[in-house]
Motif scaffolding. Sequence first.
Motif, PDB file in Angstrom:
ATOM      1  N   ARG A   1       0.846  -1.198   0.000  1.00 16.21           N
ATOM      2  CA  ARG A   1       0.000   0.000   0.000  1.00 16.21           C
ATOM      3  C   ARG A   1       0.879   1.245   0.000  1.00 16.21           C
ATOM      4  N   PRO A   2       0.306   2.392  -0.365  1.00 14.55           N
ATOM      5  CA  PRO A   2       1.080   3.639  -0.348  1.00 14.55           C
ATOM      6  C   PRO A   2       1.447   4.071   1.072  1.00 14.55           C
ATOM      7  N   VAL A   3       2.572   4.747   1.179  1.00 13.62           N
ATOM      8  CA  VAL A   3       2.987   5.398   2.420  1.00 13.62           C
ATOM      9  C   VAL A   3       2.220   6.714   2.515  1.00 13.62           C
ATOM     10  N   ARG A   4       1.577   6.965   3.664  1.00 10.16           N
ATOM     11  CA  ARG A   4       0.684   8.120   3.776  1.00 10.16           C
ATOM     12  C   ARG A   4       1.191   9.219   4.711  1.00 10.16           C
ATOM     13  N   THR A   5       1.929   8.877   5.746  1.00  9.73           N
ATOM     14  CA  THR A   5       2.260   9.849   6.785  1.00  9.73           C
ATOM     15  C   THR A   5       3.772   9.992   6.934  1.00  9.73           C
TER      16      THR A   5
ATOM     17  N   GLY B   1      18.715   0.631   7.876  1.00  8.32           N
ATOM     18  CA  GLY B   1      18.984   1.176   9.191  1.00  8.32           C
ATOM     19  C   GLY B   1      19.939   2.343   9.248  1.00  8.32           C
ATOM     20  N   ASP B   2      20.431   2.817   8.111  1.00  2.51           N
ATOM     21  CA  ASP B   2      21.353   3.950   8.089  1.00  2.51           C
ATOM     22  C   ASP B   2      20.548   5.246   8.195  1.00  2.51           C
ATOM     23  N   GLU B   3      20.611   5.914   9.343  1.00  2.00           N
ATOM     24  CA  GLU B   3      19.790   7.097   9.572  1.00  2.00           C
ATOM     25  C   GLU B   3      20.181   8.260   8.670  1.00  2.00           C
ATOM     26  N   ASP B   4      21.459   8.396   8.350  1.00  2.00           N
ATOM     27  CA  ASP B   4      21.890   9.484   7.470  1.00  2.00           C
ATOM     28  C   ASP B   4      21.310   9.308   6.077  1.00  2.00           C
ATOM     29  N   GLU B   5      21.344   8.084   5.561  1.00  2.00           N
ATOM     30  CA  GLU B   5      20.770   7.836   4.236  1.00  2.00           C
ATOM     31  C   GLU B   5      19.249   7.949   4.276  1.00  2.00           C
ATOM     32  N   ALA B   6      18.634   7.485   5.356  1.00  2.00           N
ATOM     33  CA  ALA B   6      17.179   7.558   5.471  1.00  2.00           C
ATOM     34  C   ALA B   6      16.687   8.998   5.444  1.00  2.00           C
ATOM     35  N   ALA B   7      17.509   9.927   5.948  1.00  2.00           N
ATOM     36  CA  ALA B   7      17.124  11.340   5.987  1.00  2.00           C
ATOM     37  C   ALA B   7      16.975  11.945   4.595  1.00  2.00           C
ATOM     38  N   LEU B   8      17.392  11.216   3.563  1.00  2.00           N
ATOM     39  CA  LEU B   8      17.224  11.689   2.188  1.00  2.00           C
ATOM     40  C   LEU B   8      15.757  11.913   1.855  1.00  2.00           C
ATOM     41  N   PHE B   9      14.870  11.112   2.426  1.00  2.00           N
ATOM     42  CA  PHE B   9      13.451  11.139   2.060  1.00  2.00           C
ATOM     43  C   PHE B   9      12.688  12.088   2.983  1.00  2.00           C
ATOM     44  N   HIS B  10      12.509  13.321   2.516  1.00  2.00           N
ATOM     45  CA  HIS B  10      11.831  14.351   3.287  1.00  2.00           C
ATOM     46  C   HIS B  10      10.317  14.168   3.208  1.00  2.00           C
ATOM     47  N   PRO B  11       9.587  14.547   4.251  1.00  2.00           N
ATOM     48  CA  PRO B  11       8.122  14.434   4.227  1.00  2.00           C
ATOM     49  C   PRO B  11       7.464  15.180   3.079  1.00  2.00           C
ATOM     50  N   GLU B  12       8.133  16.213   2.546  1.00  2.00           N
ATOM     51  CA  GLU B  12       7.568  16.963   1.418  1.00  2.00           C
ATOM     52  C   GLU B  12       7.263  16.066   0.225  1.00  2.00           C
ATOM     53  N   LEU B  13       7.941  14.935   0.125  1.00  2.00           N
ATOM     54  CA  LEU B  13       7.695  14.019  -0.989  1.00  2.00           C
ATOM     55  C   LEU B  13       6.264  13.487  -0.986  1.00  2.00           C
TER      56      LEU B  13
ATOM     57  N   GLY C   1       1.895  12.940  -8.574  1.00  2.00           N
ATOM     58  CA  GLY C   1       2.553  12.005  -9.473  1.00  2.00           C
ATOM     59  C   GLY C   1       3.577  11.116  -8.809  1.00  2.00           C
ATOM     60  N   THR C   2       3.840  11.316  -7.527  1.00  2.00           N
ATOM     61  CA  THR C   2       4.821  10.502  -6.807  1.00  2.00           C
ATOM     62  C   THR C   2       4.125   9.720  -5.712  1.00  2.00           C
ATOM     63  N   ARG C   3       4.357   8.405  -5.707  1.00  2.00           N
ATOM     64  CA  ARG C   3       3.834   7.554  -4.638  1.00  2.00           C
ATOM     65  C   ARG C   3       4.972   6.703  -4.093  1.00  2.00           C
ATOM     66  N   ILE C   4       5.144   6.751  -2.800  1.00  2.00           N
ATOM     67  CA  ILE C   4       6.091   5.868  -2.131  1.00  2.00           C
ATOM     68  C   ILE C   4       5.275   4.719  -1.562  1.00  2.00           C
ATOM     69  N   VAL C   5       5.650   3.495  -1.892  1.00  2.00           N
ATOM     70  CA  VAL C   5       4.824   2.338  -1.542  1.00  2.00           C
ATOM     71  C   VAL C   5       5.644   1.329  -0.745  1.00  2.00           C
TER      72      VAL C   5
ATOM     73  N   LEU D   1       8.501  -5.128   4.535  1.00  2.00           N
ATOM     74  CA  LEU D   1       9.206  -6.189   3.813  1.00  2.00           C
ATOM     75  C   LEU D   1       9.888  -5.684   2.548  1.00  2.00           C
ATOM     76  N   GLY D   2       9.427  -4.570   2.035  1.00  2.00           N
ATOM     77  CA  GLY D   2      10.008  -4.028   0.809  1.00  2.00           C
ATOM     78  C   GLY D   2       9.330  -2.729   0.455  1.00  2.00           C
ATOM     79  N   GLY D   3       9.793  -2.116  -0.602  1.00  2.00           N
ATOM     80  CA  GLY D   3       9.200  -0.861  -1.008  1.00  2.00           C
ATOM     81  C   GLY D   3       9.734  -0.366  -2.331  1.00  2.00           C
ATOM     82  N   ALA D   4       9.199   0.753  -2.783  1.00  2.00           N
ATOM     83  CA  ALA D   4       9.618   1.366  -4.045  1.00  2.00           C
ATOM     84  C   ALA D   4       9.037   2.765  -4.122  1.00  2.00           C
ATOM     85  N   VAL D   5       9.539   3.530  -5.082  1.00  2.00           N
ATOM     86  CA  VAL D   5       8.966   4.834  -5.429  1.00  2.00           C
ATOM     87  C   VAL D   5       8.343   4.708  -6.812  1.00  2.00           C
ATOM     88  N   LEU D   6       7.099   5.155  -6.946  1.00  2.00           N
ATOM     89  CA  LEU D   6       6.403   5.154  -8.233  1.00  2.00           C
ATOM     90  C   LEU D   6       6.238   6.594  -8.694  1.00  2.00           C
TER      91      LEU D   6
END
Length: 234
Positions: free
Chosen positions: A114-118, A132-144, A149-153, A163-168
């Motif tokens: 399902r899509p990521v909502r929050t 688990g790398d917090e520095d790399e995880a910080a790349l994805f800002h809530p503004e996304l 046209g962008t869905r993070i799933v 279990l997994g994910g992707a950007v559409l």
Amino acid sequence: MIIEPAVLGEAVRNNALWCDTMCRAHGLPGAFGPRAWTNVRRTPLYYPDAVTLAADAEADDVVAGIDRTAPGASVKDSHARLDLTGEGFRPLFDAQWIHRPAGLPRPAAPAGWRPVRTPAELAAWALAWSDGDEDEAALFHPELLAEAGTRIVAGHAPDGAILGGAVLTDSGTVTGISNLFATAAADVAGSWAGALSLVAPGRAAVGYESGDDLTAAVAAGFEPIGPLRVWLAS
């Protein structure tokens, strides 16, 4: 197999749109020109400073529009036709654009995708993506999450674990699939199936991959449609 230039062109522009979306989420919008997308400021981690859009793009189309004041600028040569060695760049990696036609039967998708909502869900997704790398995880800002046209799933286990994910990224008649991953508790085939299950009917899927990731994409029904090369400046 004959690939129409328009198919490759849609894949290239779709990926450039995602790069621009990521940059805008960081307050660093780029600019689309007739032959390249460029950013005058240094882009976020893992994202190119320029992307060629046209097969006839030249070095000046990308190098003139980016920040070279510090090492590490990168260029996505979308048709693998440039030679940027004279500009102080070296090849970083090669890959293949991929395309999955609309209407092709999809693999059976696991439940829980399902899509990521929050913002909290995005933070959990990003940590899973980065292993688990917090520095790399910080790349994805809530503004996304507010980007049209962008869905993070994400795919979830019954207990809610990711279990997994992707950007559409939707553009034109295609949906780009990027940043696809599977955690140690899952498999990449399930991530491809889950991501494809959230692509709207009637839309082709595009992206780029290399190595084992390309093999997995082909197993999910994609076909390679052309080479690309990423260059890195010293």
